[in-house]
Enzyme design. Structure first.
Site, PDB file in Angstrom:
ATOM      1  N   ASP A 152       0.847  -1.193   0.000  1.00 25.58           N
ATOM      2  CA  ASP A 152       0.000   0.000   0.000  1.00 25.58           C
ATOM      3  C   ASP A 152       0.883   1.244   0.000  1.00 25.58           C
ATOM      4  O   ASP A 152       1.881   1.307   0.723  1.00 25.58           O
ATOM      5  CB  ASP A 152      -0.900  -0.013   1.248  1.00 25.58           C
ATOM      6  CG  ASP A 152      -2.036   0.986   1.147  1.00 25.58           C
ATOM      7  OD1 ASP A 152      -1.763   2.199   1.016  1.00 25.58           O
ATOM      8  OD2 ASP A 152      -3.197   0.561   1.193  1.00 25.58           O
ATOM      9  N   ASN A 163     -11.540  -3.609   2.503  1.00 27.69           N
ATOM     10  CA  ASN A 163     -11.775  -2.176   2.342  1.00 27.69           C
ATOM     11  C   ASN A 163     -11.536  -1.450   3.658  1.00 27.69           C
ATOM     12  O   ASN A 163     -12.403  -1.324   4.497  1.00 27.69           O
ATOM     13  CB  ASN A 163     -13.184  -1.870   1.842  1.00 27.69           C
ATOM     14  CG  ASN A 163     -13.428  -2.497   0.496  1.00 27.69           C
ATOM     15  OD1 ASN A 163     -12.488  -2.835  -0.201  1.00 27.69           O
ATOM     16  ND2 ASN A 163     -14.657  -2.655   0.144  1.00 27.69           N
ATOM     17  N   GLY A 208     -16.199   4.106   4.245  1.00 27.04           N
ATOM     18  CA  GLY A 208     -16.436   3.780   2.841  1.00 27.04           C
ATOM     19  C   GLY A 208     -15.171   3.340   2.149  1.00 27.04           C
ATOM     20  O   GLY A 208     -14.110   3.283   2.739  1.00 27.04           O
ATOM     21  N   HIS A 218     -12.289  -1.014  -6.631  1.00 26.22           N
ATOM     22  CA  HIS A 218     -11.788  -2.238  -7.257  1.00 26.22           C
ATOM     23  C   HIS A 218     -11.508  -3.145  -6.056  1.00 26.22           C
ATOM     24  O   HIS A 218     -10.691  -2.779  -5.197  1.00 26.22           O
ATOM     25  CB  HIS A 218     -10.513  -1.918  -8.054  1.00 26.22           C
ATOM     26  CG  HIS A 218      -9.945  -3.075  -8.807  1.00 26.22           C
ATOM     27  ND1 HIS A 218      -9.170  -2.888  -9.948  1.00 26.22           N
ATOM     28  CD2 HIS A 218      -9.993  -4.414  -8.601  1.00 26.22           C
ATOM     29  CE1 HIS A 218      -8.787  -4.077 -10.402  1.00 26.22           C
ATOM     30  NE2 HIS A 218      -9.259  -5.009  -9.590  1.00 26.22           N
ATOM     31  N   HIS A 234     -10.505  -5.195  -3.015  1.00 28.24           N
ATOM     32  CA  HIS A 234      -9.166  -5.419  -2.443  1.00 28.24           C
ATOM     33  C   HIS A 234      -9.287  -5.781  -0.986  1.00 28.24           C
ATOM     34  O   HIS A 234     -10.233  -5.371  -0.314  1.00 28.24           O
ATOM     35  CB  HIS A 234      -8.289  -4.170  -2.607  1.00 28.24           C
ATOM     36  CG  HIS A 234      -8.897  -2.917  -2.073  1.00 28.24           C
ATOM     37  ND1 HIS A 234      -9.831  -2.193  -2.777  1.00 28.24           N
ATOM     38  CD2 HIS A 234      -8.721  -2.267  -0.902  1.00 28.24           C
ATOM     39  CE1 HIS A 234     -10.197  -1.142  -2.062  1.00 28.24           C
ATOM     40  NE2 HIS A 234      -9.540  -1.176  -0.906  1.00 28.24           N
ATOM     41  N   HIS A 281      -6.951  -5.725   2.590  1.00 32.29           N
ATOM     42  CA  HIS A 281      -5.741  -5.198   3.225  1.00 32.29           C
ATOM     43  C   HIS A 281      -5.162  -6.279   4.128  1.00 32.29           C
ATOM     44  O   HIS A 281      -5.896  -6.869   4.937  1.00 32.29           O
ATOM     45  CB  HIS A 281      -6.073  -3.995   4.114  1.00 32.29           C
ATOM     46  CG  HIS A 281      -6.613  -2.811   3.373  1.00 32.29           C
ATOM     47  ND1 HIS A 281      -5.869  -1.687   3.127  1.00 32.29           N
ATOM     48  CD2 HIS A 281      -7.834  -2.573   2.834  1.00 32.29           C
ATOM     49  CE1 HIS A 281      -6.604  -0.803   2.485  1.00 32.29           C
ATOM     50  NE2 HIS A 281      -7.805  -1.315   2.290  1.00 32.29           N
TER      51      HIS A 281
END
Ligand code: 5GP
Length: 137
Positions: free
Chosen positions: A29, A84, A90, A95, A97, A99
């Site tokens: 990230d 997310n 939000g 797309h 993903h 984490h």
């Protein structure tokens, strides 16, 4: 317009990729909550998991779990897996993903201004270790 993650998949913008197969990609990230904060992304550009066929979702979860277990093994720490990150506020990239966020010191997460701060010095050292080409080793 394609998502920022599709641009990474297509190598239009750079990213520090730690894993890739025909259907998935994982990269660090750019604004990590902790070192080695990684995003796992299906190459097909679904906005949310609700758009995904079950088999593709389960396949993605398999990769997420493999990467999380790999990180636990090589980084020796607890691992958070979050779908997310801004789950409360939000989603900022539409797309799908997940984490993967290592808890390196088990204290409060560190907010880095930019991942470059540690990439510069450490990513080359760790790249080989983090490379999921070694996922089953
Ligand atoms: P979300 O809030 O949608 O769950 O999180 C999206 C994540 O994507 C954020 O943590 C953000 O730092 C990361 N991100 C956004 N743009 C880029 C980029 O261009 N490269 C990388 N490597 N990560 C990005």
């Amino acid at each position: 317009m394609t998502s920022i993650f599709t641009q990474i998949i297509e190598r239009k913008i750079p990213a520090s990729i730690v894993y890739e197969d025909n259907s998935h990609i994982a990269f660090l990230d750019i604004y990590p909550f902790e070192k080695w904060h990684t995003l796992v992304v299906p190459k097909k550009e679904y906005e949310t998991i609700m758009d995904m066929p079950e088999d593709e979702y389960l396949e993605l979860q398999k990769i997420v779990l493999q990467i999380a277990k790999h990180y636990e093994k090589i980084l020796w720490c607890g691992i958070n897996v979050v779908q997310n990150n801004k789950a409360i506020a939000g989603q900022s990239v539409f797309h799908v993903h997940f984490h993967i966020i290592p808890r390196l010191d088990n204290s409060k997460p560190v907010f880095f201004e930019s991942s470059e701060k540690y990439w510069e010095n450490e990513v080359d050292i760790y790249r080989e270790k983090l490379s999921l080409l070694n996922i089953n080793s």
